[in-house]
Scaffold this motif. Structure first.
Motif, PDB file in Angstrom:
ATOM      1  N   ALA A   1       0.812  -1.222   0.000  1.00 28.36           N
ATOM      2  CA  ALA A   1       0.000   0.000   0.000  1.00 28.36           C
ATOM      3  C   ALA A   1       0.841   1.265   0.000  1.00 28.36           C
ATOM      4  CB  ALA A   1      -0.948   0.005   1.195  1.00 28.36           C
ATOM      5  N   ASP A   2       2.153   1.127   0.177  1.00 27.08           N
ATOM      6  CA  ASP A   2       3.065   2.270   0.047  1.00 27.08           C
ATOM      7  C   ASP A   2       3.561   2.288  -1.389  1.00 27.08           C
ATOM      8  OD1 ASP A   2       5.112   4.117   0.059  1.00 27.08           O
ATOM      9  OD2 ASP A   2       5.965   3.467   1.964  1.00 27.08           O
ATOM     10  N   THR A   3       2.867   3.009  -2.255  1.00 29.42           N
ATOM     11  CA  THR A   3       3.206   2.974  -3.678  1.00 29.42           C
ATOM     12  C   THR A   3       4.561   3.623  -3.958  1.00 29.42           C
ATOM     13  OG1 THR A   3       1.820   4.940  -3.992  1.00 29.42           O
ATOM     14  CG2 THR A   3       0.830   2.812  -4.495  1.00 29.42           C
ATOM     15  N   ASP A   4       5.028   4.501  -3.065  1.00 30.14           N
ATOM     16  CA  ASP A   4       6.376   5.050  -3.240  1.00 30.14           C
ATOM     17  C   ASP A   4       7.419   3.949  -3.062  1.00 30.14           C
ATOM     18  OD1 ASP A   4       5.479   7.633  -3.722  1.00 30.14           O
ATOM     19  OD2 ASP A   4       5.546   8.208  -1.611  1.00 30.14           O
TER      20      ASP A   4
ATOM     21  N   PHE B   1       0.023   0.622 -10.806  1.00 29.40           N
ATOM     22  CA  PHE B   1      -0.522  -0.588 -10.214  1.00 29.40           C
ATOM     23  C   PHE B   1      -1.724  -0.237  -9.332  1.00 29.40           C
ATOM     24  CE2 PHE B   1       3.895  -2.855 -10.056  1.00 29.40           C
ATOM     25  CZ  PHE B   1       3.933  -2.828 -11.434  1.00 29.40           C
ATOM     26  N   LEU B   2      -2.638  -1.176  -9.238  1.00 29.06           N
ATOM     27  CA  LEU B   2      -3.751  -1.088  -8.303  1.00 29.06           C
ATOM     28  C   LEU B   2      -3.466  -2.020  -7.137  1.00 29.06           C
ATOM     29  CD1 LEU B   2      -6.691  -1.231 -10.897  1.00 29.06           C
ATOM     30  CD2 LEU B   2      -5.568   0.797  -9.948  1.00 29.06           C
ATOM     31  N   ILE B   3      -3.949  -1.683  -5.954  1.00 29.87           N
ATOM     32  CA  ILE B   3      -3.712  -2.478  -4.760  1.00 29.87           C
ATOM     33  C   ILE B   3      -5.025  -3.168  -4.400  1.00 29.87           C
ATOM     34  CG2 ILE B   3      -2.809  -2.491  -2.414  1.00 29.87           C
ATOM     35  CD1 ILE B   3      -0.898  -1.419  -4.671  1.00 29.87           C
ATOM     36  N   ARG B   4      -5.046  -4.482  -4.520  1.00 31.65           N
ATOM     37  CA  ARG B   4      -6.297  -5.222  -4.353  1.00 31.65           C
ATOM     38  C   ARG B   4      -6.825  -5.166  -2.924  1.00 31.65           C
ATOM     39  NH1 ARG B   4      -5.523 -11.125  -5.810  1.00 31.65           N
ATOM     40  NH2 ARG B   4      -7.738 -11.156  -6.335  1.00 31.65           N
ATOM     41  N   GLY B   5      -5.923  -5.067  -1.963  1.00 34.38           N
ATOM     42  CA  GLY B   5      -6.317  -5.197  -0.572  1.00 34.38           C
ATOM     43  C   GLY B   5      -6.259  -3.907   0.210  1.00 34.38           C
TER      44      GLY B   5
ATOM     45  N   PRO C   1      -5.564  -0.600   2.380  1.00 34.93           N
ATOM     46  CA  PRO C   1      -4.612   0.509   2.269  1.00 34.93           C
ATOM     47  C   PRO C   1      -3.737   0.670   3.500  1.00 34.93           C
ATOM     48  CG  PRO C   1      -6.791   1.365   2.765  1.00 34.93           C
ATOM     49  CD  PRO C   1      -6.954  -0.118   2.553  1.00 34.93           C
ATOM     50  N   TYR C   2      -3.945  -0.172   4.516  1.00 32.48           N
ATOM     51  CA  TYR C   2      -3.211  -0.019   5.776  1.00 32.48           C
ATOM     52  C   TYR C   2      -1.919  -0.831   5.823  1.00 32.48           C
ATOM     53  CZ  TYR C   2      -7.512   2.204   7.177  1.00 32.48           C
ATOM     54  OH  TYR C   2      -8.597   3.051   7.233  1.00 32.48           O
TER      55      TYR C   2
ATOM     56  N   ARG D   1      -5.412  -4.422 -15.492  1.00 35.59           N
ATOM     57  CA  ARG D   1      -4.336  -3.712 -14.811  1.00 35.59           C
ATOM     58  C   ARG D   1      -3.672  -4.663 -13.819  1.00 35.59           C
ATOM     59  NH1 ARG D   1      -2.577   1.247 -16.793  1.00 35.59           N
ATOM     60  NH2 ARG D   1      -4.371   2.458 -17.537  1.00 35.59           N
ATOM     61  N   THR D   2      -2.471  -4.343 -13.432  1.00 33.13           N
ATOM     62  CA  THR D   2      -1.774  -5.126 -12.419  1.00 33.13           C
ATOM     63  C   THR D   2      -2.366  -4.822 -11.054  1.00 33.13           C
ATOM     64  OG1 THR D   2       0.271  -5.151 -13.690  1.00 33.13           O
ATOM     65  CG2 THR D   2       0.447  -5.566 -11.316  1.00 33.13           C
ATOM     66  N   GLY D   3      -2.864  -5.845 -10.393  1.00 30.77           N
ATOM     67  CA  GLY D   3      -3.410  -5.696  -9.050  1.00 30.77           C
ATOM     68  C   GLY D   3      -2.519  -6.425  -8.059  1.00 30.77           C
ATOM     69  N   VAL D   4      -1.861  -5.681  -7.184  1.00 28.71           N
ATOM     70  CA  VAL D   4      -0.942  -6.268  -6.222  1.00 28.71           C
ATOM     71  C   VAL D   4      -1.708  -6.659  -4.968  1.00 28.71           C
ATOM     72  CG1 VAL D   4       1.127  -5.911  -4.822  1.00 28.71           C
ATOM     73  CG2 VAL D   4       0.981  -4.904  -7.103  1.00 28.71           C
ATOM     74  N   THR D   5      -1.567  -7.912  -4.559  1.00 28.03           N
ATOM     75  CA  THR D   5      -2.206  -8.391  -3.333  1.00 28.03           C
ATOM     76  C   THR D   5      -1.271  -8.206  -2.143  1.00 28.03           C
ATOM     77  OG1 THR D   5      -3.340 -10.061  -4.667  1.00 28.03           O
ATOM     78  CG2 THR D   5      -3.421 -10.317  -2.273  1.00 28.03           C
ATOM     79  N   PHE D   6      -0.068  -8.786  -2.230  1.00 26.51           N
ATOM     80  CA  PHE D   6       0.913  -8.531  -1.180  1.00 26.51           C
ATOM     81  C   PHE D   6       2.321  -8.767  -1.717  1.00 26.51           C
ATOM     82  CE2 PHE D   6      -0.112 -13.040  -0.572  1.00 26.51           C
ATOM     83  CZ  PHE D   6       1.108 -13.642  -0.280  1.00 26.51           C
TER      84      PHE D   6
END
Length: 461
Positions: A192-195, A208-212, A214-215, A392-397
């Motif tokens: 969730a830290d896209t930086d 990228f999109l984050i599937r899960g 934001p914490y 799109r690329t969805g990152v889970t972890f």
């Protein structure tokens, strides 16, 4: 609060809850520190559906049998051998006893879902999904007297002489410190830290999109790594799947996943195919598509199917883009119409006899003379209307994490730390070097959560 708790568990998802419950049942006073507000508790576990489980005979909702060796072979296929075999087999063997353990603590299961999943033999599906599992565990935690602090992100762990001396967290604008006898870190990856993602991947990660949740920003992970706790994994490796391009930046969850790739062709923004869409059954190969899409221009792909394939897969939460002709579909997807039509024509010409087509098994209905080939489920795209999805690329972890041993214990300077254990996504890179196997993240979290809880309470006692 300094001496109020035997064990502090950092995180509020499946692994954290398994650790906390195991410790509390052994008599420990347990504190859970969950960064999210109560309605969003549970981390990525809220979005899960199932648990991959070894079993020697029918077990609960699971049919037939699924041996340790077959399970391990499936894992090797997706990781390319990049795994710690000892820890992987420990997770696999431990999964069989976990299912009845889960049921005894309120988790309910249902028959496997239909569509392209084909997992009735290997994966047990949660009734009510991951949210149902998380809520069941929190009910059990409350009955055991486990204290849960919500909106309580941990900001620092005080590491000294191979030991955690204290934990600092904030709540309601105030910094608190607790000094438990033992600590279990189960606070996930850093996705969730896209930086941070961009530092690892480059600027492409910004798309990228984050599937899960934001914490999961990796604050605890970074804090421990900076203090010399041993790490494992590659920061560019992650559980990344191709999801609907219309998904939100965070928390889209499982409903944004697209299972239609095996019955499609997938093209990039230049309307060119770039990989074999029929390489293997979807639960074993779906996780490669996030990385494949990430490597394409603007990190986007496009699924093209026709009417005869529309009902063969579980739909996304978003309806497909529909058109009566390929030219119109290309216009709606902002693809070059002439090139898309040529790509489809080339694919159709390479398709052969489709009489053996079988949507839930490897059927060897393949293209001939086409690069890249499609090795299964290759049927011409001819039947209007035509449909498309953006990918799109969805990152889970992420897989960069804390290195653990068979007791889920962390180390520093090649020496085990006396009171620090890790479970779940924050240590999954110890087992997952690359790729992903459907339901295996929950296996790792459940097995190692229970181990961490057991070991932590043994130390505390």
């Amino acid at each position: 609060m300094t001496d109020s708790f035997d064990i502090a568990v950092i995180g509020g998802g499946n692994a954290a809850l398994c650790a906390a419950i195991t410790a509390a049942e052994a008599g420990a006073r347990v504190l859970i520190l969950e960064a999210a507000p109560k309605p969003y508790r549970g981390g990525n576990s809220r979005h899960t559906r199932n648990f991959r489980c070894m079993h020697s005979r029918p077990l609960g909702p699971l049919t037939d049998s699924y041996s340790e060796q077959e399970y391990f072979d499936d894992l090797i296929k997706v990781t390319g051998g990049k795994t710690n075999e000892n820890l992987a087999r420990l997770a696999i063997r431990g999964s069989e006893e976990c299912l009845p353990w889960m049921e005894e603590r309120g988790v309910r299961f249902q028959p496997s879902l239909s569509g392209t999943l084909s997992l009735s033999r290997t994966n047990a599906f949660f009734l009510g999904g991951g949210k149902g599992l998380v809520n069941a565990y929190y009910r059990t935690a409350a009955a055991l007297g486990i204290e849960v602090r919500y909106e309580a992100p941990v900001t620092h762990l005080d590491v000294e002489d191979g030991k955690i001396n204290g934990i600092e967290f904030t709540q309601n604008g105030t910094t608190h410190r607790v000094s438990p006898k033992a600590v279990v870190v189960a606070s996930g990856g850093f996705q969730a830290d896209t930086d941070w993602l961009a530092r690892a991947w480059g600027p492409a990660a910004k798309n990228f999109l984050i599937r899960g949740t934001p914490y999961n920003r990796g604050v605890v992970l970074a804090d421990l790594l900076e203090q010399g706790v041993e790490q494992v994994g590659d920061p560019t490796q992650c559980h990344a799947v191709a999801i609907d391009g219309r998904a939100p930046k965070f928390d889209g969850g499982i409903v944004t996943r697209l299972d239609c790739v095996p019955f499609s062709i997938v093209v990039n923004k230049d309307a060119e195919r770039f990989y074999d869409e029929g390489e293997d059954v979807w639960p074993k190969r779906y996780a490669i598509w996030g990385r494949l899409v990430a490597a394409q221009p603007e990190q986007v792909g496009y699924v093209i199917i026709d009417a005869k394939s529309l009902e063969l897969f579980m739909p996304s939460v978003f309806p497909p883009i529909k058109a009566d002709t390929l030219e119109d579909l290309a216009g709606k997807l902002n693809l070059p119409a002439d090139r898309l039509c040529a790509t489809v024509e080339e694919f159709n010409a390479a398709c052969g006899d489709t009489s053996a087509f079988h949507p839930t098994e490897l059927d060897s209905v393949a293209t001939s003379g086409l690069t890249p080939p499609k090795t299964n489920w290759a049927r011409p795209i001819t039947e209007a209307p035509f449909y498309g999805y953006t990918l799109r690329t969805g990152v889970t972890f992420t897989y960069l994490g804390l290195k653990v041993n068979e007791n889920a214990q962390c180390s520093i300077g090649n020496r085990p730390m006396s009171n620090l254990w890790a479970a779940g996504e924050t240590m999954a890179g110890s087992i997952l070097g690359q790729g992903y196997l459907a339901g295996f993240g929950m296996t790792i979290g459940t097995v190692f959560g229970r181990i961490a809880g057991r070991e932590a309470v043994a130390h505390a006692n």
